[in-house]
Design an enzyme around this catalytic site. Structure first.
Site, PDB file in Angstrom:
ATOM      1  N   ARG A  36     -14.713  16.400  11.781  1.00 42.13           N
ATOM      2  CA  ARG A  36     -15.479  15.304  11.188  1.00 42.13           C
ATOM      3  C   ARG A  36     -15.163  13.936  11.776  1.00 42.13           C
ATOM      4  NH1 ARG A  36     -12.668  15.068   5.199  1.00 42.13           N
ATOM      5  NH2 ARG A  36     -10.635  14.359   5.884  1.00 42.13           N
ATOM      6  N   ASP A 310      -0.980  21.759   8.250  1.00 43.46           N
ATOM      7  CA  ASP A 310      -0.587  20.935   7.093  1.00 43.46           C
ATOM      8  C   ASP A 310      -1.246  21.379   5.793  1.00 43.46           C
ATOM      9  OD1 ASP A 310       1.010  19.456   8.743  1.00 43.46           O
ATOM     10  OD2 ASP A 310      -0.043  17.548   8.462  1.00 43.46           O
ATOM     11  N   HIS A 443      26.210  20.495  34.772  1.00 47.64           N
ATOM     12  CA  HIS A 443      27.005  19.282  34.606  1.00 47.64           C
ATOM     13  C   HIS A 443      26.522  18.211  35.581  1.00 47.64           C
ATOM     14  CE1 HIS A 443      30.507  16.756  33.963  1.00 47.64           C
ATOM     15  NE2 HIS A 443      30.582  16.624  35.284  1.00 47.64           N
TER      16      HIS A 443
END
Ligand SMILES: Cc1cc2nc3c(=O)[nH]c(=O)nc-3n(C[C@H](O)[C@H](O)[C@H](O)COP(=O)(O)OP(=O)(O)OC[C@H]3O[C@@H](n4cnc5c(N)ncnc54)[C@H](O)[C@@H]3O)c2cc1C
Length: 464
Positions: A36, A310, A443
């Site tokens: 939308r 959600d 490292h």
């Protein structure tokens, strides 16, 4: 006019919806996505991405202020808030356009308009030109969420803002109150505080970033306070009195109410799912407050109707939405995907210092009855952190003492939002301490601290 028929209709083109649509199309389904407002949803337009663009400006500004420390000079350091916001909006626009391109490339039909579900298997879309009727055996609801408002603390876009106003602010706040110290609240607090706003954060729980491990919350709070933020925990904003150019907040702490004045308030008190107006009640879809109730495969209980992201509840994260989208598309296409495990989804907060975590906190692991081993490693013991000028931070790991399973990892400090994925992979592979200890870390990197934290849980840390 006859309804257009698809194998799958996705409602909402956020990171849940557009990803589900693309995965469905990849698997040979005829897919339509209805949106939308904006492709990319909240995440790309008003959430994850534009906030990170703003925070990057704040980070660069902060580094420029520290130029002398690095043997550099930078005079008259400043910023133009409109230009900072313009960059953020440009980044959002670029990515939203990218979603349109991806959907087209995958032959997904995009329909711009507001969708409702008039009956099972049917979608009606109100478009600019009228309405379109669609049908599909499978429908995915991915309509997302919006800012929660509390009575009396409603945003007005001038004095009181939601995240949307804060992302396109009418001005740079001078004296800012942030209500809520979850990820959204703290990210805005960090951004505006770094750019010089006098910032107060009010949190109703007993600590900031309340979902994080208590030690990480405490560490982060110390850094925020060092940066000049005022943090009020176990406190509640009871009332906001609005006047011309100022707000008086009534803040209650331990039964005592203090009145404080601000020129701007950001309300970040959570989100609510976009469940209204879709016709869900009539279909018999079960809701829990503002979220659709789903099972582990995101099924709503109505045949052929799924909810992801959600709208389907916590954790409210874009990567959770996307992963659910992929899972449901694969399920619809007849595959046998694994359900999404919430305890293996990392949460990241991009404040300064960054915070990231996955799995159980120390307290949760204990509450669940695990006998645990805990490892910690501070940034100050890491060569790369010192070289970067980022000695503040820590990495904490929690193991099941019986099996060696990595139960949780919790980090605060520079770049931890990038590091956390190492532990997420570990959890997905059901890794134990043995494999992590036997992994050779390059490292000098910040990732060496992930190794050291594991070693520390078993009394073997080398550099601290
Ligand atoms: C300020 C902020 C910062 C955030 N930062 C992060 C972060 O760093 N990392 C992270 O993982 N998450 C972050 N989030 C959360 C993240 O944005 C959401 O979890 C994510 O967008 C959810 O995706 P979704 O697809 O479920 O819904 P959304 O992204 O909300 O998309 C839903 C879409 O559905 C559309 N829609 C709704 N109703 C209809 C309808 N009836 N018809 C048609 N279309 C409809 C909406 O217009 C919207 O585009 C942040 C959120 C905010 C607000």
């Amino acid at each position: 006019m006859a309804a257009k028929t698809f194998d799958l209709i996705v409602i909402g083109a956020g990171p849940g919806g557009y990803v589900a649509a693309i995965r469905g199309a990849q698997l040979g389904l005829k897919v339509a996505v209805v949106e939308r407002e904006h492709l990319g949803g909240i995440c790309l337009n008003w959430g994850c991405i534009p906030t990170k663009a703003l925070l990057r400006s704040a980070e660069v500004f902060h580094l420029m202020e520290r130029a002398k420390e690095f043997g550099l000079s930078a005079d008259k350091i400043g910023y133009d808030i409109d230009a900072v916001v313009k960059r953020s909006r440009g980044v959002a626009k670029q990515l939203s356009g990218g979603v349109g391109h991806l959907l087209k490339k995958n032959k997904v039909t995009v329909i711009m308009g507001e969708a409702t579900l008039p009956a099972k298997g049917k979608v009606s879309v109100k478009t600019e030109k009228g309405s379109e009727e669609l049908e599909a055996k499978n429908i995915i609801l991915a309509t997302g969420a919006r800012a929660r408002t509390l009575p009396g603390l409603e945003a007005d876009g001038d004095l009181v803002w939601t995240y949307k106003h804060a992302l396109n602010p009418p001005r740079m706040p001078k004296k800012l109150l942030v209500i809520g110290s979850g990820a959204i609240g703290i990210e805005f607090a960090s951004f505006f505080n770094t750019l010089g706003a006098d910032t107060t954060v009010v949190e109703v729980m007993d600590r900031v970033l309340p979902v994080e491990d208590a030690e990480i919350s405490a560490f982060a709070k110390k850094q925020f306070v060092k940066q000049g933020m005022k943090i009020m925990e176990k406190s509640m904003v009871k009332q906001l009195d609005r006047a011309a150019g100022k707000v008086t907040a009534h803040i209650e702490t331990g039964g005592k109410v203090e009145k404080m004045e601000f020129d701007t308030v950001i309300s970040a008190v959570g989100i609510v799912g976009n469940v209204e107006g879709l016709g869900l009640e009539a279909l018999g879809v079960k809701l829990d407050r503002t979220h659709v109730v789903v099972d582990e495969y995101c099924r709503t209980g109505i045949e052929g109707l799924f909810a992801i992201g959600d709208i389907a509840g916590a954790p409210w994260l874009a990567h959770k939405a996307s992963h659910e989208g992929v899972m449901v598309a694969e399920l619809i296409a007849g595959q046998k995907p694994h359900p999404v495990r919430p305890e293996s989804i990392a949460g990241c907060t991009y404040c300064q210092p960054q915070v990231a975590s996955v799995g159980y906190t120390e307290a949760k692991a204990k509450e669940l009855g695990y006998d645990i081993k805990v490892g910690r490693f501070p940034f100050i013991g890491n060569g790369k952190a010192i070289a970067l000028g980022e000695p503040e931070g820590m990495i904490k790991t929690v193991f099941d003492a019986k099996t060696g399973e990595l139960l949780g990892a919790h980090m605060v400090g520079a770049e931890v939002t990038e590091l956390i994925q190492g532990y997420v992979i570990g959890r997905t592979l059901e890794t134990t301490e043995a494999e992590l200890m036997n992994t050779v870390f390059p490292h000098p990197t910040l990732s060496e601290m992930m190794h050291e934290s594991v070693l520390d849980a078993y009394g073997r840390a080398i550099h601290f």
